[in-house]
Design a protein around this motif. Structure first.
Motif, PDB file in Angstrom:
ATOM      1  N   SER A 284      -9.527  -4.097   2.018  1.00 33.75           N
ATOM      2  CA  SER A 284      -9.209  -2.835   1.360  1.00 33.75           C
ATOM      3  C   SER A 284      -8.044  -3.024   0.402  1.00 33.75           C
ATOM      4  CB  SER A 284      -8.863  -1.777   2.402  1.00 33.75           C
ATOM      5  OG  SER A 284      -7.699  -2.152   3.119  1.00 33.75           O
ATOM      6  N   GLY A 285      -7.932  -2.089  -0.528  1.00 33.84           N
ATOM      7  CA  GLY A 285      -6.865  -2.166  -1.509  1.00 33.84           C
ATOM      8  C   GLY A 285      -5.513  -1.858  -0.902  1.00 33.84           C
ATOM      9  N   PRO A 286      -4.466  -2.006  -1.688  1.00 39.15           N
ATOM     10  CA  PRO A 286      -3.110  -1.770  -1.174  1.00 39.15           C
ATOM     11  C   PRO A 286      -2.795  -0.282  -1.080  1.00 39.15           C
ATOM     12  CG  PRO A 286      -3.007  -2.257  -3.496  1.00 39.15           C
ATOM     13  CD  PRO A 286      -4.456  -2.433  -3.090  1.00 39.15           C
ATOM     14  N   LEU A 287      -1.715   0.009  -0.398  1.00 33.97           N
ATOM     15  CA  LEU A 287      -1.099   1.324  -0.464  1.00 33.97           C
ATOM     16  C   LEU A 287      -0.262   1.351  -1.738  1.00 33.97           C
ATOM     17  CD1 LEU A 287      -0.072   4.066   0.596  1.00 33.97           C
ATOM     18  CD2 LEU A 287       1.613   2.792   1.958  1.00 33.97           C
ATOM     19  N   LEU A 288      -0.560   2.292  -2.626  1.00 35.75           N
ATOM     20  CA  LEU A 288       0.184   2.424  -3.872  1.00 35.75           C
ATOM     21  C   LEU A 288       1.313   3.425  -3.645  1.00 35.75           C
ATOM     22  CD1 LEU A 288       0.395   1.681  -6.886  1.00 35.75           C
ATOM     23  CD2 LEU A 288      -1.157   3.583  -7.374  1.00 35.75           C
ATOM     24  N   LEU A 289       2.541   2.943  -3.740  1.00 30.12           N
ATOM     25  CA  LEU A 289       3.735   3.758  -3.480  1.00 30.12           C
ATOM     26  C   LEU A 289       4.477   3.969  -4.792  1.00 30.12           C
ATOM     27  CD1 LEU A 289       4.863   1.853  -0.282  1.00 30.12           C
ATOM     28  CD2 LEU A 289       4.201   4.273  -0.347  1.00 30.12           C
ATOM     29  N   LEU A 290       4.683   5.231  -5.148  1.00 31.04           N
ATOM     30  CA  LEU A 290       5.231   5.543  -6.456  1.00 31.04           C
ATOM     31  C   LEU A 290       6.530   6.334  -6.340  1.00 31.04           C
ATOM     32  CD1 LEU A 290       1.741   6.412  -6.936  1.00 31.04           C
ATOM     33  CD2 LEU A 290       2.664   5.252  -8.938  1.00 31.04           C
ATOM     34  N   ASP A 291       7.505   5.912  -7.118  1.00 23.87           N
ATOM     35  CA  ASP A 291       8.808   6.564  -7.189  1.00 23.87           C
ATOM     36  C   ASP A 291       8.665   7.758  -8.146  1.00 23.87           C
ATOM     37  OD1 ASP A 291      11.428   7.298  -7.679  1.00 23.87           O
ATOM     38  OD2 ASP A 291      12.164   5.254  -7.927  1.00 23.87           O
ATOM     39  N   LEU A 292       8.348   8.921  -7.593  1.00 19.70           N
ATOM     40  CA  LEU A 292       8.056  10.079  -8.444  1.00 19.70           C
ATOM     41  C   LEU A 292       9.257  10.510  -9.280  1.00 19.70           C
ATOM     42  CD1 LEU A 292       5.980  12.141  -9.369  1.00 19.70           C
ATOM     43  CD2 LEU A 292       6.614  13.571  -7.414  1.00 19.70           C
ATOM     44  N   PRO A 293      10.471  10.569  -8.746  1.00 19.84           N
ATOM     45  CA  PRO A 293      11.602  10.931  -9.608  1.00 19.84           C
ATOM     46  C   PRO A 293      11.749   9.998 -10.812  1.00 19.84           C
ATOM     47  CG  PRO A 293      12.242  11.114  -7.318  1.00 19.84           C
ATOM     48  CD  PRO A 293      10.883  10.474  -7.330  1.00 19.84           C
ATOM     49  N   TRP A 294      11.596   8.698 -10.585  1.00 18.79           N
ATOM     50  CA  TRP A 294      11.710   7.752 -11.695  1.00 18.79           C
ATOM     51  C   TRP A 294      10.610   7.985 -12.725  1.00 18.79           C
ATOM     52  CZ3 TRP A 294       8.430   3.508 -13.028  1.00 18.79           C
ATOM     53  CH2 TRP A 294       8.935   2.713 -14.062  1.00 18.79           C
ATOM     54  N   LEU A 295       9.382   8.202 -12.267  1.00 14.95           N
ATOM     55  CA  LEU A 295       8.280   8.439 -13.194  1.00 14.95           C
ATOM     56  C   LEU A 295       8.508   9.705 -14.023  1.00 14.95           C
ATOM     57  CD1 LEU A 295       5.237   7.585 -10.906  1.00 14.95           C
ATOM     58  CD2 LEU A 295       5.933   6.326 -12.951  1.00 14.95           C
ATOM     59  N   LEU A 296       9.009  10.758 -13.394  1.00 16.85           N
ATOM     60  CA  LEU A 296       9.233  12.013 -14.109  1.00 16.85           C
ATOM     61  C   LEU A 296      10.343  11.866 -15.147  1.00 16.85           C
ATOM     62  CD1 LEU A 296       8.942  14.498 -11.113  1.00 16.85           C
ATOM     63  CD2 LEU A 296       7.368  14.347 -13.049  1.00 16.85           C
TER      64      LEU A 296
ATOM     65  N   GLY B 157      -1.026  -4.797   6.323  1.00 14.92           N
ATOM     66  CA  GLY B 157      -1.532  -4.204   5.091  1.00 14.92           C
ATOM     67  C   GLY B 157      -0.695  -4.587   3.881  1.00 14.92           C
ATOM     68  N   ARG B 158      -1.214  -4.256   2.717  1.00  9.32           N
ATOM     69  CA  ARG B 158      -0.540  -4.574   1.463  1.00  9.32           C
ATOM     70  C   ARG B 158      -0.026  -3.312   0.789  1.00  9.32           C
ATOM     71  NH1 ARG B 158      -3.914  -6.365  -2.413  1.00  9.32           N
ATOM     72  NH2 ARG B 158      -5.759  -5.541  -1.353  1.00  9.32           N
ATOM     73  N   SER B 159       1.020  -3.467  -0.005  1.00  9.08           N
ATOM     74  CA  SER B 159       1.580  -2.356  -0.763  1.00  9.08           C
ATOM     75  C   SER B 159       1.925  -2.804  -2.175  1.00  9.08           C
ATOM     76  CB  SER B 159       2.852  -1.801  -0.099  1.00  9.08           C
ATOM     77  OG  SER B 159       2.599  -1.288   1.176  1.00  9.08           O
ATOM     78  N   ALA B 160       1.816  -1.873  -3.113  1.00 10.40           N
ATOM     79  CA  ALA B 160       2.304  -2.072  -4.478  1.00 10.40           C
ATOM     80  C   ALA B 160       3.253  -0.913  -4.776  1.00 10.40           C
ATOM     81  CB  ALA B 160       1.154  -2.090  -5.477  1.00 10.40           C
ATOM     82  N   ILE B 161       4.501  -1.236  -5.047  1.00  4.90           N
ATOM     83  CA  ILE B 161       5.548  -0.245  -5.295  1.00  4.90           C
ATOM     84  C   ILE B 161       5.773  -0.114  -6.790  1.00  4.90           C
ATOM     85  CG2 ILE B 161       8.000   0.262  -4.979  1.00  4.90           C
ATOM     86  CD1 ILE B 161       7.860  -1.382  -2.360  1.00  4.90           C
ATOM     87  N   VAL B 162       5.782   1.120  -7.294  1.00  3.79           N
ATOM     88  CA  VAL B 162       6.015   1.369  -8.713  1.00  3.79           C
ATOM     89  C   VAL B 162       7.366   2.054  -8.852  1.00  3.79           C
ATOM     90  CG1 VAL B 162       5.175   2.498 -10.800  1.00  3.79           C
ATOM     91  CG2 VAL B 162       3.538   1.580  -9.135  1.00  3.79           C
ATOM     92  N   THR B 163       8.324   1.369  -9.468  1.00  7.02           N
ATOM     93  CA  THR B 163       9.682   1.885  -9.580  1.00  7.02           C
ATOM     94  C   THR B 163      10.452   1.115 -10.643  1.00  7.02           C
ATOM     95  OG1 THR B 163      11.710   2.365  -8.333  1.00  7.02           O
ATOM     96  CG2 THR B 163      10.597   0.298  -7.836  1.00  7.02           C
ATOM     97  N   GLY B 164      11.558   1.679 -11.080  1.00  2.00           N
ATOM     98  CA  GLY B 164      12.463   0.956 -11.953  1.00  2.00           C
ATOM     99  C   GLY B 164      13.736   0.558 -11.246  1.00  2.00           C
ATOM    100  N   ASP B 165      13.837   0.843  -9.953  1.00  6.53           N
ATOM    101  CA  ASP B 165      15.071   0.606  -9.207  1.00  6.53           C
ATOM    102  C   ASP B 165      15.126  -0.808  -8.639  1.00  6.53           C
ATOM    103  OD1 ASP B 165      15.763   3.169  -9.788  1.00  6.53           O
ATOM    104  OD2 ASP B 165      15.364   3.982  -7.798  1.00  6.53           O
TER     105      ASP B 165
END
Length: 299
Positions: free
Chosen positions: A2-14, A127-135
């Motif tokens: 199965s694919g990874p858990l996609l974890l997104l930094d919503l404050p950074w994206l906004l 499991g696997r994760s992909a984190i989306v952030t600028g921090d």
């Protein structure tokens, strides 16, 4: 697999989308909507990139109280949130939920703590994760099952950073990132670090001495419990002058490490779930993002 858990930094994206897109892009209420539009399109692009088993957007306090209690300068240099962004900030969790994405809030903790908690849990269970952030602090979460997606430079694109990528970028292993921040500081968060120590010197010291406490012992600093120091172990960037500075700032370095350390957040697990593009299109259209809605319905 199965694919990874996609974890997104919503404050950074906004924040990123708010300042990247023109204020002339307005929603149904006549207010700028670039923050929402840009954040949602970025999330959809990451979904296309990773084909995740689940998607989670993380939110939390702008400044965790335990961090500001330790270091009043933490985030103090940042400008207040613009009113136009705050309005969309409040709408973002409900919009994300309409797509079927999990929304997890850290309460008194920050979005980074939420992301770290969920990534570590996922990795511990295989499991696997992909984190989306600028921090930078979230690079500490990178391991054999976890990568970080972050800006490559000034452009809009993101690059994937794995364990080797952390070493290439910072000169340390992921489990040394928090110690690196304690030594060199992090201006984006208002963490000062030890005077006179830059990224390269900090990396050399950690390569030889392992972690912050190892560096402080090598400098002859007292232990965290007040244990007496020893003769300095000079070399690999540790000069007599720098050893003196480290002894004088040992308490500050330990404080900065505590500020940078990512805490366990009390958040629920994220179940696997596909993106609901139809419901997301309806929610986007209701807010005045007609082109986004049309794109979602065509896919």
């Amino acid at each position: 697999m199965s694919g990874p858990l996609l974890l997104l930094d919503l404050p950074w994206l906004l924040y990123r989308a708010h300042f990247a897109l023109p204020s002339s892009i307005e929603g149904a209420d006549g207010r700028p909507i670039g923050a929402l539009l840009g954040a949602i399109r970025a999330i959809l692009a990451e979904i296309e990139e990773h084909d995740p088993a689940a998607v989670c957007v993380a939110t939390g306090a702008e400044d965790a109280t335990h961090r500001t209690a330790l270091l009043p300068a933490y985030h103090a240099h940042r400008d207040p949130m613009p009113d136009a962004l705050r309005h969309r900030w409040e709408q973002a969790p409900e919009l994300c939920a309409a797509f079927g994405w999990a929304v997890r809030d850290g309460g008194d903790l920050e979005a980074d703590d939420v992301i770290a908690t969920l990534a570590r849990r996922r990795s511990a269970h295989g499991g696997r994760s992909a984190i989306v952030t600028g921090d930078r602090d979230l690079l500490a979460c990178v391991d054999a099952r976890t990568v970080v997606r972050r800006p490559a430079g000034r452009g809009p694109g993101l690059v994937t950073v794995d364990e080797d990528g952390v070493r290439d970028a910072l000169g340390v292993a992921p489990d040394q990132v928090t110690d690196l921040i304690a030594l060199r500081g992090d201006p984006s968060d208002g963490i000062p670090g030890v005077p006179g120590i830059g990224a390269k010197t900090a990396a050399r010291l950690l390569a030889r001495h392992g972690d912050l406490e190892g560096v402080l012992r090598a400098a002859g600093a007292e232990g965290p419990g007040g244990e007496p120091g020893e003769d300095p172990q000079l070399g690999d960037g540790l000069t007599a002058r720098l050893a003196t500075t480290l002894r004088e700032h040992a308490a500050d370095a330990r404080r900065d490490r505590a500020v940078a350390l990512l805490h366990e957040a009390d958040v629920a697990a994220v179940p696997d779930r596909a993106t609901d593009r139809a419901a997301g299109a309806d929610a986007a259209e209701a807010l005045g993002m007609g082109r986004l809605a049309a794109d979602l319905r065509k896919a």
